[in-house]
Scaffold this motif. Structure first.
Motif, short mmCIF file in Angstrom:
data_model
loop_
_atom_site.label_atom_id
_atom_site.label_comp_id
_atom_site.label_asym_id
_atom_site.label_seq_id
_atom_site.Cartn_x
_atom_site.Cartn_y
_atom_site.Cartn_z
N GLU A 88 38.00 42.03 47.14
CA GLU A 88 39.37 41.92 47.61
C GLU A 88 40.31 42.70 46.69
O GLU A 88 40.23 42.57 45.46
N SER A 89 41.18 43.51 47.28
CA SER A 89 42.15 44.26 46.49
C SER A 89 43.31 44.67 47.38
O SER A 89 43.71 45.83 47.41
N TYR A 118 26.67 35.75 44.19
CA TYR A 118 27.26 34.42 44.12
C TYR A 118 28.25 34.22 45.27
O TYR A 118 29.15 35.03 45.48
N PHE A 140 32.47 34.90 49.74
CA PHE A 140 33.06 35.00 48.41
C PHE A 140 33.37 36.46 48.08
O PHE A 140 34.43 36.77 47.55
N VAL A 154 34.12 39.04 50.08
CA VAL A 154 35.28 39.64 50.74
C VAL A 154 36.58 38.94 50.38
O VAL A 154 37.65 39.54 50.48
N SER A 155 36.53 37.67 49.93
CA SER A 155 37.78 36.96 49.69
C SER A 155 38.17 36.90 48.22
O SER A 155 39.24 36.41 47.89
N PHE A 175 38.72 41.55 42.94
CA PHE A 175 37.77 42.23 42.04
C PHE A 175 37.99 41.83 40.59
O PHE A 175 37.06 41.82 39.79
N ASP A 202 38.86 38.92 39.39
CA ASP A 202 38.44 37.55 39.08
C ASP A 202 36.94 37.35 39.21
O ASP A 202 36.40 36.37 38.71
N ASN A 256 34.34 36.61 36.26
CA ASN A 256 34.54 35.49 35.34
C ASN A 256 33.46 34.42 35.44
O ASN A 256 33.26 33.66 34.49
N ASP A 266 39.44 43.75 29.99
CA ASP A 266 40.74 43.12 29.79
C ASP A 266 40.90 41.89 30.68
O ASP A 266 41.51 40.90 30.29
N PHE A 267 40.34 41.96 31.88
CA PHE A 267 40.40 40.81 32.80
C PHE A 267 39.60 39.64 32.24
O PHE A 267 39.99 38.49 32.37
N LYS A 279 41.63 38.02 29.44
CA LYS A 279 42.83 37.30 29.91
C LYS A 279 42.44 35.97 30.54
O LYS A 279 43.13 34.97 30.38
N ALA A 280 41.32 35.96 31.27
CA ALA A 280 40.92 34.73 31.95
C ALA A 280 40.34 33.72 30.97
O ALA A 280 40.46 32.51 31.16
N LYS A 281 39.68 34.19 29.93
CA LYS A 281 39.09 33.30 28.91
C LYS A 281 39.38 33.92 27.56
O LYS A 281 38.60 34.71 27.04
#
Lengths: 438, 309, 330
Positions: free
Chosen positions: A196-197, A256, A261, A263-264, A267, A269, A272, A292-293, A296-298
């Protein structure tokens, strides 16, 4: 006159709010200089947020040295805004070039300025790999230069988890498929993929396919494909899709959350899940920017320890060391002394090094010291780019925009139903037949 | 709605004797009315509440659990998102720019539309209805198609921020918002003006009042609710506009409105999208003040009172 | 911006805030004075043009002229040669799934659902809220989504529709609500069987406040004594709504309905942000945008825009009949 009284009320209320607003913030004042160029240059770029801060840091020494103020504006809809302003005759002096395809159009219309007389070409040739200069050239003239690049096709993994489970980093495509099967046999899911983007949804999957095309059928097949000379339904290209299909697994069982998952999920996230305990997946293929993502998430993650990468293995050993790259480019739309100075400055190692030290970017100028990268992982990425035997630019960005968009949409259709591949590819052939002529 | 309708009406429930069947029915329907109003409002608010909660949560939590879990331990609340939004560089200046763009770009089209709507509603001239229809019809034109011809005209005639004197550098975007906002404004106002009772105009003419007097003393005061709602929406649309501003004045710091600055909170990969929740609440604040301050003109009886006066 | 800069801007601020309305009032007062100098017979012929003049200039320059240029472009090839209806044929040729047809189908969904739901809810809320003392409070709560920009609205509704695989705690509101009813989570904006409705729901949520505010303004315009008279005559509240309130509000309902129809035809931002037109959610305005800026196909984009304009014509005819009826009554 009741109307005027209510207008006054509104104006007073808004005026008061304006006074409050004026308390905050700061302003830049133009500085007059002696012997410096002075004046301003407008730069329309795509960097915003933290990237904008880094770019402004790059610009700072330039402003100090030359006395030129750089008026930077960021835009997300680069294609729409730049096209409109260029067509209407009101372009910024310098802009991050949009897709190479749009640049070609501007060059043909004579709306962008050739850089051969602007830059010191001798110096550029000695400091830039030839392939990067060729990428910016149309009919033998240089119209755009690259400052920073990024490497695609990096498979990120969690070294701690790999060690704990006894998995080893695969060197070849077959080893990777073996590893994938082993992860599945352990009752877990090998991959995390997020497509997704927003309006650009599907592009992360298109990266997979183009990397496979390059390392499976080689650089000449890759070039002829993005140039529109090889059909999508040809055996080389179709093979790349089915090879990616093997990674996804039948019924997308290797990914996963499966197709829903994929398509929704954004990219940024998707990867993680590798850092959850227990991990939701073990491998994530993405460009070098993704680290960097992760952080930022963890925020507790440490590059090299909690995540590392191996280059996506080459399908055909004949093409070992083949990598897909992308980059940040600049073009000049108005010829002013300030714009010339800025273009010159951005191609220097000195300028590029500033962002390199801040992290997240890889310099194109080969005079930038490899030891300036902030951590081992980014240094490793830089070395991979420098040592790449075959470096090819992102095929999607090289295709006409229509073709690129159809390609991205096709990725979304493919992951939803892999059995429809033939009709998807013939649909792409139809787009290919018209996209290259307009 | 059927039961609710009778509530709060002095003529029905209040006059019935206490504890009589009518009195109980009136009370009950009152309860149903309030339940309906509150229920609908709360349901409508779910996404807004979601955004509000999300705007106070750290990014790591937004990503891993639903916003409603913010109410259970561990209570992960943070002001980080707001402090990031408030520390955006150039925020104060762009706030100022937003006002400098929005206020004239609201006043000009509303005033011009009021003149035109008055003519469309109460004057006779050739092709009146067809011109009116054309104006409504062009509302359907996608704005993007007008950018190149209009911007070329501006560039050719020196109407660009860099060519204009300071303070007037917003002129192109005022003109653009006037052009784009007029069709809806004229349409809405002409409809309200047309609905005014014709006796008003007849009596004014008998009194010998001129066109200006009728317009300023009768038409405008009687249309205050319509004008108020028009001002609210015109202001709101300009306040939230990103594209028109980027095309006509650009996004450089001295002229960029708040929308441009806030859009830059996320990077080119879309990273930092969680900040948009805090940004949404931050920029919602001003249109909400405008709405609340104009609310008081939405009162019944303006018409009745003025006819007598 | 520091105080010094603000103070230096202050004269400009004052000039703009006082000057702009002053110029506008001066225009109408000044020209009216000039009109009075004319002989009696000329005044009614000149006056209307003075009142509509500024509006006509703006609308002509910003919208009608571009519309005419668009009509011309829609008949041309990329090189500017006249090609007749070729661009239209490319957009409308492959019925029912090719060209612009999916977008047209989706615009029909938008037209019906977005318009009717926003209008219906707007009217319901306006009428209900009119009867409670805390009207201002609840109205501003419903109005709040209006104050969110379309881009932020799209991002926020992506949060609402977030999907996690079954068995994992859901992070999206809608799937979490499904979970309460022991339903499996599903994808909303990527599944062609529901995605148009999911996107329209998000857009409708954002626009209902618009319908409510304008309808509420019209409701306030209904004289209270008229309603009292009906009540004294013993009419029930439903009868009063049907016989008194609704007919008097009808012109405004037409205005709001027409505006919503045009918004539905022009629907763009929310679709662009949420799906970019993928998964069979394309709409005409998004298609036009892609043709214009990604494909560089001016002719195709112009043809799509003309299809949009053509779709408005029935609505305009309805409006014409409506306001002729209003005129006939007075």
């Amino acid at each position: 006159m009741r109307i005027s009284s209510f207008k006054v009320v509104t104006i007073v209320a808004l005026g008061a709010a304006m006074v409050l607003a004026a308390c905050g913030g700061n302003s830049s004042s133009g500085n007059t200089t002696n012997g410096k160029i002075g004046g301003t240059v407008h730069f329309l770029g795509t960097w915003s947020g933290s990237e904008q801060d880094s770019f402004m840091a790059v610009i700072k020494p330039f402003e100090d040295q030359t006395g030129v103020t750089v008026e930077y504006e960021a835009s997300r809809d680069q294609d729409a805004i730049l096209t409109t302003r260029v067509t209407a005759g009101n372009p910024p002096e310098v802009a991050s070039a949009p897709s190479p395809a749009l640049l070609t159009k501007f060059a043909n219309q004579g709306k962008v300025i050739a850089l051969n007389n602007v830059l010191d070409m001798g110096k550029l040739n000695s400091e830039y790999a030839k392939s990067w200069i060729d990428l910016g050239s149309i009919n033998g003239k240089l119209y755009e230069v690259y400052a920073w690049g990024s490497l695609k096709g990096l498979v990120f993994y969690n070294p701690k988890v790999f060690q704990q489970k006894g998995y080893t980093v695969p060197k070849t495509w077959d080893e990777m498929i073996t590893l994938q099967n082993k992860i599945k046999a352990d009752g877990t899911t090998p991959w995390c993929i997020g497509l997704e983007s927003g309006a650009a949804s599907g592009w992360p999957g298109s990266d997979w396919v183009k990397e496979i095309v390059l390392s499976q059928s080689g650089p000449s097949a890759y070039d002829s494909w993005w140039q529109g000379k090889t059909k999508w339904s040809s055996s080389e290209i179709k093979q790349a899709w089915t090879t990616w299909g093997q990674v996804l697994g039948s019924g997308d069982s290797n990914v996963y959350g499966g197709k829903n998952f994929m398509v929704s999920t954004n990219f940024g996230d998707a990867g993680n899940g590798m850092f959850d305990s227990p991990p939701k997946c073990f491998m994530h293929n993405q460009g070098s920017f993704i680290t960097d993502f992760f952080v930022k998430a963890k925020p507790s993650l440490v590059a090299g320890q909690d995540f590392n990468f191996f280059p996506l293995p080459d399908v055909n050993s004949k093409y070992t060391g083949a990598h897909v790259v992308a980059g940040d480019t600049m073009s000049m739309f108005k010829d002013t002394p300030q714009a010339r100075a800025l273009m010159k400055y951005l191609t220097t190692a000195e300028a590029q090094d500033i962002w390199v030290k801040r992290g997240g970017k890889t310099a194109i100028n080969n005079k930038v010291n490899v030891n300036d990268y902030p951590d081992a992982l980014q240094k490793n990425i830089a070395q991979t780019i420098l040592s790449a035997k075959i470096a090819k630019y992102d095929a999607g960005d090289l295709m006409p925009p229509d073709m690129k968009n159809a390609y991205w949409s096709a990725i979304l259709q493919y992951v939803q139903d892999q059995s429809k591949l033939d009709s998807i590819l013939s649909g792409l052939d139809k787009v290919q037949a018209t996209a290259y002529t307009t | 709605m059927s039961v609710a309708a009778a509530a709060d009406r002095p003529g029905t429930a209040a006059t019935a004797a206490r504890f009589s069947p009518q009195w109980i029915a009136g009370r009950l329907s009152g309860v149903v009315l309030h339940l309906a109003v509150i229920g609908l409002t709360v349901a409508w608010m779910v996404p807004t509440i979601g955004i509000l909660f999300t705007s106070f949560r750290p990014f790591t939590a937004i990503n891993s659990s639903g916003w409603w879990l913010a109410l259970s331990p561990p209570f992960q609340f943070t002001l980080d998102n707001y402090s990031k939004v408030l520390s955006t560089s150039n925020l104060g200046h762009s706030f100022f720019n937003s006002f400098m763009i929005s206020i004239p770009a609201t006043i000009i089209p509303v005033a011009i539309a009021a003149f035109a709507a008055y003519a469309f509603a109460w004057m006779k001239f050739p092709f009146r209805d067809w011109i009116f229809l054309a104006i409504v019809g062009v509302l359907a034109i996608p704005l993007q198609l007008s950018f190149v011809p209009v911007l070329s005209f501006f560039v050719a005639h020196g109407i660009t921020p860099s060519a204009l004197p300071p303070g007037l550098q917003y002129l192109p975007v005022w003109l653009a918002h006037t052009g784009y906002g007029l069709p809806f404004s004229i349409y809405l106002l002409a409809n309200f003006f047309r609905a005014l009772p014709s006796e008003l105009f007849e009596s004014a003419e008998i009194d010998g009042a001129g066109t200006l007097t009728v317009f300023f003393r009768i038409v405008l005061p009687l249309s205050v609710p319509a004008l108020a709602s028009l001002v609210i929406f015109q202001f709101l649309w300009i306040w939230n506009d990103l594209l028109v501003a980027l095309i006509y004045v650009g996004g450089q710091p001295e002229v960029a409105p708040l929308t441009v600055t806030l859009a830059n909170l996320t990077n080119s990969y879309g990273q930092g999208y969680h900040l948009l929740t805090a940004a949404a609440f931050f920029s919602m604040f001003v249109p909400l003040i405008v709405f609340l301050s104009l609310q008081r003109y939405f009162v019944r009886g303006i018409l009745a009172g003025s006819v007598k006066g | 911006m520091d105080w010094g800069t603000f103070l230096s801007q202050l004269p400009i601020v004052v000039i703009v805030i006082v000057g702009v309305p002053a110029v506008l009032v001066a225009y109408i007062v000044g020209t009216e004075y000039l009109v009075r100098l004319l002989p009696d017979a000329f005044r009614p012929r000149v006056r209307p043009w003075i009142w509509v003049g500024p509006a006509l200039i703006f609308v002509f320059g910003f919208l009608i002229l571009p519309a005419i240029l668009t009509a011309k472009t829609s008949l041309e090839s990329g090189a500017g040669d006249f090609v007749g209806l070729q661009n239209y044929q490319r957009q409308l040729g492959d019925f029912p799934t090719g060209g612009a047809w999916i977008a047209i189908r989706n615009n029909v969904y938008w037209l019906i659902l977005y318009t009717l739901v926003a209008l219906g809810f707007g009217l319901l809320l306006a009428v209900l809220f009119d009867r409670v003392r805390y009207e201002t409070f609840v109205k501003s709560l419903i109005f709040m989504p209006m104050a969110i920009s379309a881009v932020a609205l799209g991002v926020i509704w992506k949060f609402m529709y977030w999907y996690q695989p079954p068995g994992v705690p859901q992070t999206g509101t809608v799937n979490a609500i499904l979970g309460i009813f022991h339903q499996d989570p599903r994808i909303w904006v990527q599944d062609p069987s529901v995605d148009n409705f999911a996107i329209i729901a998000a857009a409708t949520w954002g626009i209902t406040g618009f319908a409510m505010v304008i309808l509420s303004a019209a409701l306030k315009g209904i004289p209270a004594d008229l309603l009292e008279a009906a009540r004294v005559d013993g009419a029930g509240e439903i009868t009063i709504f049907r016989r008194v309130i609704f007919p008097l509000m009808m012109p405004t309902v037409v205005v709001v309905g027409t505006t919503l129809v045009i918004f539905a035809l022009k629907a763009f931002d929310v679709v662009y942000v949420m799906t970019g037109g993928n998964f069979e959610t394309d709409v005409l305005a998004n298609r036009m945008y892609k043709l214009l800026f990604f494909s560089g196909n001016q002719g195709g984009a112009a043809a799509v825009a003309m299809i949009l304009l053509a779709a408005v014509v029935p609505v305009l005819i309805f409006n014409l009949r409506q306001f002729r009826a209003v005129e006939a009554r007075r």
